[in-house]
Design a protein around this motif. Structure first.
Motif, PDB file in Angstrom:
ATOM      1  N   PRO A  70     -33.508 -21.893   6.265  1.00 13.19           N
ATOM      2  CA  PRO A  70     -33.018 -20.790   5.431  1.00 13.19           C
ATOM      3  C   PRO A  70     -31.514 -20.577   5.539  1.00 13.19           C
ATOM      4  O   PRO A  70     -30.904 -20.032   4.616  1.00 13.19           O
ATOM      5  N   ALA A  71     -30.923 -21.013   6.654  1.00 14.65           N
ATOM      6  CA  ALA A  71     -29.473 -20.865   6.816  1.00 14.65           C
ATOM      7  C   ALA A  71     -28.712 -21.807   5.893  1.00 14.65           C
ATOM      8  O   ALA A  71     -27.495 -21.647   5.711  1.00 14.65           O
ATOM      9  N   GLN A  72     -29.409 -22.800   5.306  1.00 17.39           N
ATOM     10  CA  GLN A  72     -28.748 -23.764   4.430  1.00 17.39           C
ATOM     11  C   GLN A  72     -29.127 -23.570   2.963  1.00 17.39           C
ATOM     12  O   GLN A  72     -29.012 -24.490   2.158  1.00 17.39           O
ATOM     13  N   ILE A  73     -29.580 -22.355   2.606  1.00 21.10           N
ATOM     14  CA  ILE A  73     -29.808 -22.052   1.193  1.00 21.10           C
ATOM     15  C   ILE A  73     -28.460 -22.046   0.478  1.00 21.10           C
ATOM     16  O   ILE A  73     -27.473 -21.492   0.971  1.00 21.10           O
ATOM     17  N   GLU A  74     -28.412 -22.672  -0.687  1.00 20.50           N
ATOM     18  CA  GLU A  74     -27.155 -22.839  -1.408  1.00 20.50           C
ATOM     19  C   GLU A  74     -27.352 -22.548  -2.895  1.00 20.50           C
ATOM     20  O   GLU A  74     -28.494 -22.428  -3.366  1.00 20.50           O
ATOM     21  N   PRO A  75     -26.278 -22.437  -3.676  1.00 22.29           N
ATOM     22  CA  PRO A  75     -26.407 -22.152  -5.109  1.00 22.29           C
ATOM     23  C   PRO A  75     -27.199 -23.229  -5.849  1.00 22.29           C
ATOM     24  O   PRO A  75     -27.130 -24.410  -5.511  1.00 22.29           O
ATOM     25  N   ASP A  76     -27.930 -22.783  -6.855  1.00 19.61           N
ATOM     26  CA  ASP A  76     -28.625 -23.717  -7.745  1.00 19.61           C
ATOM     27  C   ASP A  76     -28.265 -23.322  -9.177  1.00 19.61           C
ATOM     28  O   ASP A  76     -27.191 -23.672  -9.644  1.00 19.61           O
ATOM     29  N   LEU A  77     -29.112 -22.558  -9.868  1.00 18.79           N
ATOM     30  CA  LEU A  77     -28.741 -22.091 -11.202  1.00 18.79           C
ATOM     31  C   LEU A  77     -27.705 -20.970 -11.130  1.00 18.79           C
ATOM     32  O   LEU A  77     -26.949 -20.755 -12.074  1.00 18.79           O
ATOM     33  N   ALA A  78     -27.716 -20.236 -10.044  1.00 15.59           N
ATOM     34  CA  ALA A  78     -26.679 -19.228  -9.822  1.00 15.59           C
ATOM     35  C   ALA A  78     -25.496 -19.890  -9.133  1.00 15.59           C
ATOM     36  O   ALA A  78     -25.669 -20.683  -8.213  1.00 15.59           O
ATOM     37  N   GLU A  79     -24.285 -19.562  -9.595  1.00 16.31           N
ATOM     38  CA  GLU A  79     -23.102 -20.110  -8.929  1.00 16.31           C
ATOM     39  C   GLU A  79     -22.612 -19.186  -7.824  1.00 16.31           C
ATOM     40  O   GLU A  79     -21.899 -19.618  -6.914  1.00 16.31           O
TER      41      GLU A  79
END
Length: 514
Positions: A70-79
């Motif tokens: 979870p600490a590496q969640i990153e942008p996808d459709l949201a910038e």
């Protein structure tokens, strides 16, 4: 296109439409399934469906490919995004120029609002309970979405990842296609559905307009091969590039010996549980539930499965999840005690229990080992084996007092407890998810932990919930199985595969066949 016309021909084409990649090699994948189930992502609950939808859809955010941290969640459709100081209001800014498959145009905030409302509706999603705290979701402008929560949740970003209820769909496609959308979906992902031939394959084509770049793989042939032996032979004959593997040591050792082959073993561990329906005979008698719990030999199951690919289940929440505790009073293996409890419950000569079970080979073989263990303690398990999609339908209709279910979820105890052990998730209710046990004794602890802003208090409440559920023998944990796929060494994922919440390798724009 409507299914009724295509079905008369024996197969149906699922229109990808619009600009698609015309070049690039075909990736041939063998999956242990008789057929596809539901690839509307908000209904994709089985492993074969989850693996596939991850190639078709995006979320507002995502786990970095190859990880489940979870600490590496990153942008996808949201910038980008931001939250209010109290954590109850979140604002997401969408990427510009993201296009749906086919002729469905550009992603807007309206599609995101529609998707999250759909995910939160029990009539249109299998994951609605996850979004219970969502008070509203609205489009501020075409590229901005605002979410308001009634109460804090342990990880809002976790709910919005490219996984389960977090997938974003095309509003127009859902409204135009109606029930056909469950097998004819439109997303924004690197691949689009071209056609599905029942009991044979799903054919995907690269999405040339993918916002991260046109995939290097031109097509994916996702082949339904339920027989392990048949899939293995096809892989050895070089008819497959990627093969759904078996999580046992013998299979791994044998497959690794095949020239030019890589076997990937990765997280999350899927926790297999015998869910006991406490609302109906015979498991409305806790003595029989305890007898079954004492009959199970977890150490033997791990030896059978393989110590490199499995580990004992220690609670009704998987190991390693935030909030997991092994200090819960789990009943030990004790066949003599099991027989004594059966006799006390009026079954001195043993008991026969009928259970519906899937024909999916890996799950069936595991259940057959459990069947042998139970027999030693006087419990005869009469297995009614059905096709995998039928299994999922029937166990949600309370047709089986015992349900073997293996699953991985976002690695925070709240989601697993909420989906499998909360009263709101009891199957057959308007807010049903996967509570096959009908247990609700830990609802207060689960609810209080969910809204607490003190992580230590959350952990204490999650541990208390597990102790209550184990004491009531709502389910019996068996083992956790790591995920296994075999691939040709010329298949390069484009990242190091250490984990995947979709339960299979992500095929991305960077994946290539050398």
């Amino acid at each position: 296109m409507r299914f009724r016309t295509a079905l008369l021909a024996g197969a149906f084409a699922l229109m990808a439409g619009g600009a698609v990649a015309q070049t690039g090699p075909t990736l041939r994948v063998g999956m242990a399934a008789q057929d596809i189930g539901r690839i509307d992502p908000h209904f994709a609950v089985s492993t074969p469906d989850r693996v596939l939808v991850a190639w078709l859809f995006n979320g507002l955010v995502r786990f970095r490919p190859g990880t489940i941290d979870p600490a590496q969640i990153e942008p996808d459709l949201a910038e980008s995004w931001e939250s209010s100081p109290d954590g109850k209001e979140w604002t997401f800014r969408l990427r510009q120029g993201v296009r749906f498959h086919g002729n469905y145009g550009e992603l807007t905030a309206d599609d995101v609002v529609f998707s999250l409302r759909k995910a939160a509706n029990a009539q249109t999603s299998a994951f609605s309970a996850d979004f219970r705290a969502m008070e509203s979701v609205e489009a501020v402008d075409p590229r901005t979405v605002r979410i308001r929560l009634r109460e804090n949740v342990p990880s809002l970003l976790g709910l919005l990842t490219a996984y389960s209820g977090g997938y974003i769909v095309s509003r127009r496609a859902v409204e135009e296609r109606g029930t056909d959308f469950t097998r004819n979906p439109i997303g924004t992902g690197p691949f689009a559905v071209d056609r599905v031939t029942p009991n044979q394959s799903a054919e995907l084509v690269a999405h040339a307009g993918y916002f991260r770049g046109t995939p290097q793989i031109g097509r994916i042939s996702y082949r339904f091969i339920p027989s392990d032996a048949s899939r293995d032979l096809a892989f050895q004959a070089r008819e497959l590039d990627l093969n759904y593997g078996r999580s046992d040591q013998t299979w791994q050792n044998r497959t690794r010996a095949i020239p030019n082959t890589i076997v990937d073993v990765f997280e999350p561990g899927e926790l297999a549980i015998l869910n006991l329906n406490t609302s109906m005979p015979p498991f409305n008698d806790i003595r029989i539930r305890r007898a079954l719990a004492h009959a199970v030999n977890r150490a033997e199951l791990v030896r059978w499965r393989g110590e490199n690919v499995s580990r004992e289940g220690q609670s009704l929440v998987p190991r390693g999840y935030l909030g997991f505790t092994a200090d819960n009073g789990l009943l030990p293996h004790d066949p003599a005690r099991a027989r004594a409890l059966l006799a006390e419950a009026g079954h001195p000569n043993g008991i026969t229990i009928r259970a519906i079970h899937t024909q999916l080979p890996e799950m069936l073989s595991a259940m057959q080992v459990v069947q042998q263990q139970l027999r030693r303690a006087g419990i005869t398990l009469d297995l009614q084996v059905v096709e995998h999609a039928t299994f999922h339908q029937q166990v949600r209709q309370n047709l089986s007092p015992l349900v073997y279910y293996s699953a991985a979820r976002f690695p925070v105890a709240d989601i697993y407890l909420s989906q499998f052990w909360h009263g709101r998730s009891i199957v057959g209710t308007p807010t049903a998810v996967t509570n096959f046990s009908h247990c609700n004794q830990a609802d207060s602890q689960i609810d209080r932990a969910r809204v607490s802003t003190d992580q230590e208090e959350q952990k204490r409440l999650w541990a208390e919930a597990q102790r209550i559920l184990v004491e009531n023998v709502c389910g019996v944990p068996l083992f956790e199985t790591l995920l296994v796929f075999a691939r040709r060494d010329n298949l390069d994922y484009g990242y190091e595969l250490r984990g995947s919440m979709s339960l299979g390798p992500l095929i991305t724009e960077g994946t290539r066949l050398r």
